[in-house]
Design a protein around this motif. Structure first.
Motif, PDB file in Angstrom:
ATOM      1  N   MET A 223      23.437   2.450   4.100  1.00 54.20           N
ATOM      2  CA  MET A 223      22.250   3.103   3.559  1.00 54.20           C
ATOM      3  C   MET A 223      22.031   2.643   2.130  1.00 54.20           C
ATOM      4  N   TYR A 224      20.781   2.396   1.794  1.00 56.26           N
ATOM      5  CA  TYR A 224      20.423   1.919   0.467  1.00 56.26           C
ATOM      6  C   TYR A 224      19.410   2.893  -0.123  1.00 56.26           C
ATOM      7  N   VAL A 225      19.712   3.426  -1.284  1.00 57.50           N
ATOM      8  CA  VAL A 225      18.831   4.421  -1.909  1.00 57.50           C
ATOM      9  C   VAL A 225      18.347   3.877  -3.250  1.00 57.50           C
ATOM     10  N   ASP A 226      17.037   3.945  -3.487  1.00 62.25           N
ATOM     11  CA  ASP A 226      16.454   3.473  -4.739  1.00 62.25           C
ATOM     12  C   ASP A 226      15.693   4.628  -5.372  1.00 62.25           C
ATOM     13  N   MET A 227      16.231   5.181  -6.444  1.00 63.49           N
ATOM     14  CA  MET A 227      15.593   6.346  -7.058  1.00 63.49           C
ATOM     15  C   MET A 227      14.390   5.965  -7.900  1.00 63.49           C
ATOM     16  N   ARG A 228      14.232   4.655  -8.190  1.00 63.08           N
ATOM     17  CA  ARG A 228      13.081   4.244  -8.996  1.00 63.08           C
ATOM     18  C   ARG A 228      11.803   4.398  -8.174  1.00 63.08           C
ATOM     19  N   THR A 229      11.918   4.105  -6.865  1.00 70.02           N
ATOM     20  CA  THR A 229      10.751   4.239  -5.993  1.00 70.02           C
ATOM     21  C   THR A 229      10.918   5.384  -5.005  1.00 70.02           C
ATOM     22  N   LEU A 230      12.034   6.083  -5.129  1.00 72.19           N
ATOM     23  CA  LEU A 230      12.395   7.165  -4.213  1.00 72.19           C
ATOM     24  C   LEU A 230      12.317   6.696  -2.757  1.00 72.19           C
ATOM     25  N   SER A 231      12.965   5.574  -2.486  1.00 73.67           N
ATOM     26  CA  SER A 231      12.976   5.095  -1.108  1.00 73.67           C
ATOM     27  C   SER A 231      14.408   5.021  -0.586  1.00 73.67           C
ATOM     28  N   ILE A 232      14.519   5.286   0.704  1.00 77.82           N
ATOM     29  CA  ILE A 232      15.823   5.247   1.362  1.00 77.82           C
ATOM     30  C   ILE A 232      15.697   4.373   2.598  1.00 77.82           C
ATOM     31  N   ASP A 233      16.558   3.374   2.708  1.00 78.61           N
ATOM     32  CA  ASP A 233      16.553   2.507   3.889  1.00 78.61           C
ATOM     33  C   ASP A 233      17.962   2.453   4.440  1.00 78.61           C
ATOM     34  N   SER A 234      18.064   2.192   5.729  1.00 83.96           N
ATOM     35  CA  SER A 234      19.407   1.912   6.227  1.00 83.96           C
ATOM     36  C   SER A 234      19.306   0.822   7.280  1.00 83.96           C
ATOM     37  N   PHE A 235      20.340   0.025   7.358  1.00 80.86           N
ATOM     38  CA  PHE A 235      20.334  -1.029   8.374  1.00 80.86           C
ATOM     39  C   PHE A 235      21.719  -1.183   8.962  1.00 80.86           C
ATOM     40  N   GLU A 236      21.744  -1.714  10.185  1.00 82.71           N
ATOM     41  CA  GLU A 236      23.017  -1.838  10.883  1.00 82.71           C
ATOM     42  C   GLU A 236      23.886  -2.912  10.264  1.00 82.71           C
ATOM     43  N   ILE A 237      25.169  -2.657  10.221  1.00 78.89           N
ATOM     44  CA  ILE A 237      26.109  -3.702   9.794  1.00 78.89           C
ATOM     45  C   ILE A 237      27.152  -3.862  10.889  1.00 78.89           C
ATOM     46  N   HIS A 238      27.696  -5.056  10.966  1.00 80.24           N
ATOM     47  CA  HIS A 238      28.558  -5.349  12.109  1.00 80.24           C
ATOM     48  C   HIS A 238      29.929  -5.822  11.680  1.00 80.24           C
ATOM     49  N   ARG A 239      30.834  -5.708  12.608  1.00 78.17           N
ATOM     50  CA  ARG A 239      32.184  -6.181  12.392  1.00 78.17           C
ATOM     51  C   ARG A 239      32.183  -7.714  12.432  1.00 78.17           C
ATOM     52  N   ASN A 240      32.964  -8.298  11.531  1.00 81.28           N
ATOM     53  CA  ASN A 240      33.151  -9.742  11.563  1.00 81.28           C
ATOM     54  C   ASN A 240      34.412 -10.012  12.381  1.00 81.28           C
ATOM     55  N   ASP A 241      34.241 -10.684  13.531  1.00 81.95           N
ATOM     56  CA  ASP A 241      35.381 -10.880  14.434  1.00 81.95           C
ATOM     57  C   ASP A 241      36.490 -11.710  13.808  1.00 81.95           C
ATOM     58  N   ALA A 242      36.143 -12.455  12.758  1.00 85.21           N
ATOM     59  CA  ALA A 242      37.167 -13.276  12.098  1.00 85.21           C
ATOM     60  C   ALA A 242      37.658 -12.626  10.807  1.00 85.21           C
ATOM     61  N   CYS A 243      37.339 -11.357  10.619  1.00 83.01           N
ATOM     62  CA  CYS A 243      37.715 -10.688   9.361  1.00 83.01           C
ATOM     63  C   CYS A 243      39.232 -10.694   9.177  1.00 83.01           C
ATOM     64  N   PRO A 244      39.710 -11.189   8.022  1.00 81.71           N
ATOM     65  CA  PRO A 244      41.166 -11.240   7.824  1.00 81.71           C
ATOM     66  C   PRO A 244      41.792  -9.861   7.609  1.00 81.71           C
ATOM     67  N   VAL A 245      40.982  -8.846   7.396  1.00 87.07           N
ATOM     68  CA  VAL A 245      41.555  -7.509   7.164  1.00 87.07           C
ATOM     69  C   VAL A 245      41.597  -6.678   8.439  1.00 87.07           C
ATOM     70  N   CYS A 246      40.477  -6.612   9.173  1.00 87.60           N
ATOM     71  CA  CYS A 246      40.434  -5.650  10.277  1.00 87.60           C
ATOM     72  C   CYS A 246      40.444  -6.280  11.669  1.00 87.60           C
ATOM     73  N   SER A 247      40.459  -7.641  11.759  1.00 94.94           N
ATOM     74  CA  SER A 247      40.385  -8.218  13.099  1.00 94.94           C
ATOM     75  C   SER A 247      41.755  -8.500  13.689  1.00 94.94           C
ATOM     76  N   GLY A 248      42.811  -8.256  12.928  1.00 95.12           N
ATOM     77  CA  GLY A 248      44.152  -8.540  13.437  1.00 95.12           C
ATOM     78  C   GLY A 248      44.636  -9.915  13.022  1.00 95.12           C
ATOM     79  N   ASN A 249      43.771 -10.678  12.351  1.00 94.74           N
ATOM     80  CA  ASN A 249      44.177 -11.963  11.799  1.00 94.74           C
ATOM     81  C   ASN A 249      44.697 -11.692  10.393  1.00 94.74           C
ATOM     82  N   HIS A 250      46.044 -11.698  10.235  1.00 88.72           N
ATOM     83  CA  HIS A 250      46.592 -11.083   9.034  1.00 88.72           C
ATOM     84  C   HIS A 250      46.771 -11.952   7.794  1.00 88.72           C
ATOM     85  N   GLN A 251      45.885 -12.889   7.528  1.00 85.72           N
ATOM     86  CA  GLN A 251      45.864 -13.356   6.145  1.00 85.72           C
ATOM     87  C   GLN A 251      44.940 -12.336   5.514  1.00 85.72           C
TER      88      GLN A 251
END
Ligand SMILES: [Zn+2]
Length: 346
Positions: A223-251
């Motif tokens: 979620m992204y909030v901008d108080m200058r224009t009082l707007s709130i947006d949100s967008f989907e984010i996804h898992r990175n299958d090659a993520c070295p932290v959460c994908s099990g690839n442990h570098q």
């Protein structure tokens, strides 16, 4: 779990809500929530968690209160200036709700200690101001499978998402090896207390849902909030299958987030012309005798937990008993390290 008459009265406006039951209030009471950072985001977050009656609130912060904090960090009072934030926050919050157990930790979270510091908590809430520290929290969150509500705010903008290990991606999936931009901190570009309170409120709403077993709104969504224009947006984010932290690839990518080290002492830049110093191990400093030595030529304040010394006008070093420190008033990390060493006699 039985509530006293006073507790039922205290929480009566929550219990009157159509979708919040006594069982939910009990769930809050059983929950240990850790707020990492007791600054601009941490203060309003901590105040809400305490008022709502979360059972245990752990507060991790290495910094000390200063005058420029009071514009937005409203847990603190003028008389708290110079005190460690974690301690001042816990003391002040205890007066708001004595039902809550507070665990103040006067330490800076980093790659070495993050797992130990957040262990045992059910939810981690973000009150940090560097990406490096957030990566350390993220790795601990993934390792210990603790949900992490990530949040950040600067100027009039803020963003927030909830990472649930094994379900959503993690901070590294979102940011990769992005580093802190030293040109853009709250002391250089500013931050309004209004955005901090908005983002903190959303963090606490996510914590309420997580603690009561309901679906958080921001799992897999930024979620992204901008108080200058009082707007709130949100967008989907996804898992990175090659993520070295959460994908099990442990570098685990920790090299990308280290700031600088010297003799195993970590020096990292903080918001205002100041640096955080972390020695490789607990130094168990004798603060009284350091105080005696420095008092000959400097203004020194010693409490049981910390020592603060003004080395020159505008330059202060605050050292905790275990050896972590904040050096304020200098722009060069080497100079910060030199001053630190002169105080602790390394
Ligand atoms: Zn990840």
């Amino acid at each position: 779990m039985k509530f006293t008459k006073d507790q039922l009265e205290r929480y009566s406006r929550m219990l009157a809500l159509s979708d919040f039951s006594l069982k939910d209030q009990e769930a809050l009471q059983r929950t240990t929530v850790t707020v990492v950072g007791a600054g601009g985001l941490g203060c309003p977050t901590l105040r809400l968690l305490t008022a709502l009656g979360f059972g245990t609130v752990r507060i991790i912060d290495h910094d000390v209160v200063e005058l420029s904090n009071l514009q937005r960090q409203t847990l603190y009072r003028v008389e708290d200036i110079g005190k460690p934030k974690a301690k001042a926050a816990a003391d002040n919050l205890a007066r708001l709700n004595p039902d809550v157990k507070f665990e103040p930790i006067l330490d800076s979270i980093n790659e070495r200690n993050a797992v130990k510091l957040v262990e045992g908590s059910d939810i981690i809430l973000d009150g940090l101001d560097t990406i490096a520290a957030r990566h350390a929290v993220n790795r601990a969150s993934v390792k210990l499978r603790i949900p992490y509500v990530y949040a950040g705010a600067l100027e009039y903008y803020g963003n927030i998402t909830t990472f649930i290990p094994e379900r959503t991606g993690c901070l590294y999936c979102l940011l990769g090896t992005a580093r802190d931009d030293p040109q853009r901190t709250c002391s250089t570009v500013g931050v309004t207390p209004v955005i901090l309170n908005v983002i903190a409120s959303i963090e606490v709403q996510e914590a309420l849902l997580l603690a009561t077993g309901k679906e958080p709104h921001l799992a897999g969504k930024l979620m992204y909030v901008d108080m200058r224009t009082l707007s709130i947006d949100s967008f989907e984010i996804h898992r990175n299958d090659a993520c070295p932290v959460c994908s099990g690839n442990h570098q685990d990518g920790s090299e990308a987030t280290k700031v600088s080290t010297s003799d195993e002492i970590t020096v990292s830049a903080l918001c205002t012309n100041s640096f955080n110093i972390i020695p490789p191990k607990n130094l168990s400093l004798d603060l009284e005798s350091i105080g005696e030595r420095l008092r000959v030529s400097h203004k020194v304040k010693v409490s049981g937990l910390f020592l603060s010394v003004e080395l020159e006008e505008g330059i202060t070093v605050t050292v905790m008993k275990k050896g972590t420190a904040v050096v304020k008033g200098v722009t060069d990390p080497d100079e910060a390290l030199r001053l630190y060493k002169s105080v602790v006699e390394m």
